[in-house]
Design an enzyme around this catalytic site. Structure first.
Site, PDB file in Angstrom:
ATOM      1  N   ARG A  33       0.887  -1.169   0.000  1.00 48.13           N
ATOM      2  CA  ARG A  33       0.000   0.000   0.000  1.00 48.13           C
ATOM      3  C   ARG A  33       0.917   1.209   0.000  1.00 48.13           C
ATOM      4  O   ARG A  33       1.723   1.389   0.925  1.00 48.13           O
ATOM      5  CB  ARG A  33      -0.883  -0.052   1.235  1.00 48.13           C
ATOM      6  CG  ARG A  33      -1.866   1.060   1.319  1.00 48.13           C
ATOM      7  CD  ARG A  33      -2.934   0.786   2.360  1.00 48.13           C
ATOM      8  NE  ARG A  33      -4.052   0.080   1.768  1.00 48.13           N
ATOM      9  CZ  ARG A  33      -5.323   0.200   2.176  1.00 48.13           C
ATOM     10  NH1 ARG A  33      -5.617   0.978   3.188  1.00 48.13           N
ATOM     11  NH2 ARG A  33      -6.296  -0.447   1.586  1.00 48.13           N
ATOM     12  N   HIS A  60      -6.944   1.148  -7.070  1.00 47.79           N
ATOM     13  CA  HIS A  60      -7.214   0.279  -5.909  1.00 47.79           C
ATOM     14  C   HIS A  60      -7.865  -1.012  -6.429  1.00 47.79           C
ATOM     15  O   HIS A  60      -9.033  -1.303  -6.141  1.00 47.79           O
ATOM     16  CB  HIS A  60      -8.119   1.001  -4.908  1.00 47.79           C
ATOM     17  CG  HIS A  60      -8.117   0.380  -3.548  1.00 47.79           C
ATOM     18  ND1 HIS A  60      -7.296  -0.679  -3.206  1.00 47.79           N
ATOM     19  CD2 HIS A  60      -8.846   0.666  -2.434  1.00 47.79           C
ATOM     20  CE1 HIS A  60      -7.512  -1.007  -1.955  1.00 47.79           C
ATOM     21  NE2 HIS A  60      -8.447  -0.211  -1.462  1.00 47.79           N
ATOM     22  N   GLN A  63      -9.813  -3.687  -4.169  1.00 50.35           N
ATOM     23  CA  GLN A  63     -11.122  -3.264  -3.658  1.00 50.35           C
ATOM     24  C   GLN A  63     -12.226  -3.620  -4.663  1.00 50.35           C
ATOM     25  O   GLN A  63     -13.320  -4.045  -4.291  1.00 50.35           O
ATOM     26  CB  GLN A  63     -11.116  -1.754  -3.389  1.00 50.35           C
ATOM     27  CG  GLN A  63     -12.466  -1.204  -2.941  1.00 50.35           C
ATOM     28  CD  GLN A  63     -12.932  -1.769  -1.607  1.00 50.35           C
ATOM     29  OE1 GLN A  63     -12.168  -1.788  -0.648  1.00 50.35           O
ATOM     30  NE2 GLN A  63     -14.183  -2.241  -1.530  1.00 50.35           N
ATOM     31  N   ASP A 169     -17.138   7.265  -2.204  1.00 51.45           N
ATOM     32  CA  ASP A 169     -15.951   7.048  -1.370  1.00 51.45           C
ATOM     33  C   ASP A 169     -15.723   8.346  -0.608  1.00 51.45           C
ATOM     34  O   ASP A 169     -16.371   9.376  -0.882  1.00 51.45           O
ATOM     35  CB  ASP A 169     -14.761   6.723  -2.304  1.00 51.45           C
ATOM     36  CG  ASP A 169     -13.466   6.428  -1.553  1.00 51.45           C
ATOM     37  OD1 ASP A 169     -13.521   6.174  -0.339  1.00 51.45           O
ATOM     38  OD2 ASP A 169     -12.398   6.459  -2.196  1.00 51.45           O
ATOM     39  N   CYS A 211     -16.277   1.673  -0.104  1.00 51.83           N
ATOM     40  CA  CYS A 211     -15.103   0.871   0.271  1.00 51.83           C
ATOM     41  C   CYS A 211     -14.728   0.997   1.744  1.00 51.83           C
ATOM     42  O   CYS A 211     -13.946   0.188   2.247  1.00 51.83           O
ATOM     43  CB  CYS A 211     -13.923   1.249  -0.609  1.00 51.83           C
ATOM     44  SG  CYS A 211     -13.421   2.969  -0.421  1.00 51.83           S
ATOM     45  N   ARG A 238     -13.499  -8.354   1.237  1.00 43.71           N
ATOM     46  CA  ARG A 238     -12.079  -7.990   1.085  1.00 43.71           C
ATOM     47  C   ARG A 238     -11.213  -9.177   1.510  1.00 43.71           C
ATOM     48  O   ARG A 238     -10.168  -9.443   0.924  1.00 43.71           O
ATOM     49  CB  ARG A 238     -11.739  -6.769   1.959  1.00 43.71           C
ATOM     50  CG  ARG A 238     -12.398  -5.487   1.520  1.00 43.71           C
ATOM     51  CD  ARG A 238     -11.725  -4.873   0.319  1.00 43.71           C
ATOM     52  NE  ARG A 238     -10.490  -4.186   0.682  1.00 43.71           N
ATOM     53  CZ  ARG A 238      -9.392  -4.171  -0.061  1.00 43.71           C
ATOM     54  NH1 ARG A 238      -9.346  -4.843  -1.196  1.00 43.71           N
ATOM     55  NH2 ARG A 238      -8.326  -3.509   0.318  1.00 43.71           N
TER      56      ARG A 238
HETATM   57  N1  NVA Z   1      -9.775   6.722  -1.883  1.00 45.58           N
HETATM   58  C1  NVA Z   1      -9.438   6.163  -0.592  1.00 45.58           C
HETATM   59  C2  NVA Z   1      -9.673   4.696  -0.572  1.00 45.58           C
HETATM   60  C3  NVA Z   1      -9.574   4.090   0.797  1.00 45.58           C
HETATM   61  C4  NVA Z   1      -9.791   2.594   0.822  1.00 45.58           C
HETATM   62  C5  NVA Z   1      -7.989   6.491  -0.279  1.00 45.58           C
HETATM   63  O1  NVA Z   1      -7.140   6.422  -1.180  1.00 45.58           O
HETATM   64  O2  NVA Z   1      -7.695   6.820   0.859  1.00 45.58           O
END
Ligand code: NVA
Length: 255
Positions: A33, A60, A63, A169, A211, A238
């Protein structure tokens, strides 16, 4: 091996090249990540084991696997078991509406939905449209798959029309905390409310996904905790989809 931000600071004390070499010498695969997507690319370039993108500023992908699994379960006809039928059958021609930021989740949805025959419509505030190159790639994917990709509109109601599935989101993604004040102003009118959805011409049985983590500003409780919402099934999925990714990774390595 779990390396959190207290254990490792990618690209801070050591170059990504060196970290990639060292960590990949100890494991069979890496889920990373990161912040900038270029960090995932650098890790992948120098790693001797497969890298899975667990989130970058541009994408992502894992997800969306959980989202698709959830939708597949929800749209599997009564009397059938999800594992006996393809998502390309259960999800074909469904329309997903995105209302929110032109962010990593939107990018990955745009790229992945055509693979299962789904249409997509999106609304983002002015200045928060999706990345132009990714949008172009997504339009090509949709064209090849014969699916629709509409937007980016600047009116949530326009995007919600005929939606089977509604997704949003956070307006403030990881690393954007300093932009919070400006973003809250710029996203005015984008909060998903029951009233907005019902006035917009979304399909009667519309379903809602997010998400997580969820903040109040992007969606009201009467949507988030309603029977239309499947966010907790999505969160559980997930786990299953990540296990499936790791399984595939091990299969590829010949285990
Ligand atoms: N758009 C959010 C997704 C979190 C799962 C981020 O990048 O923080």
């Amino acid at each position: 091996m779990f390396l959190g931000s207290q254990d490792i600071q990618l690209g801070v004390n050591e170059s990504l090249l060196d970290t990639s070499k060292v960590v990949s010498s100890m494991v069979d695969g890496i889920m990373a990540r990161v912040g900038a997507h270029s960090e995932i690319e650098t890790l992948a370039k120098y790693s001797t084991v497969p890298i899975i993108n667990a989130l970058s500023d541009l994408y992502h992908p894992t997800q969306i696997l959980a989202d698709l699994m959830t939708l597949h379960e929800l749209y599997t006809p009564k009397g059938s078991e999800p594992h006996t039928i393809s998502p390309a059958t259960t999800l074909k021609n469904l329309r997903l509406a995105w209302v929110g930021d032109g962010n990593n989740i939107l990018h990955s949805l745009m790229l992945q939905l055509p693979k299962v025959g789904m249409h997509m419509t999106m609304a983002t505030p002015k200045g928060y449209e999706p990345n132009t190159a990714i949008l172009k790639q997504a339009r090509n994917n949709a064209l090849e798959a014969g699916t629709e990709l509409l937007g980016a509109f600047h009116d949530p109601k326009e995007a919600l029309q005929d939606a089977d599935i509604i997704v949003t989101d956070t307006w403030i993604s990881m690393g954007q905390e300093e932009e919070k004040k400006q973003r809250l102003q710029d996203f005015a009118g984008y909060q998903l409310t029951r009233e907005m959805i019902e006035a917009s011409g979304a399909k009667a049985g519309w379903k809602f996904l997010h998400c997580l983590p969820r903040k109040q500003e992007e969606v009201t409780d009467d949507v988030f905790y309603s029977p239309h919402s499947h966010v907790f099934q999505e969160a559980e999925n997930r786990k299953w989809t990540i296990l499936a990714c790791i399984h595939q990774l091990l299969v590829k390595k010949g285990f």
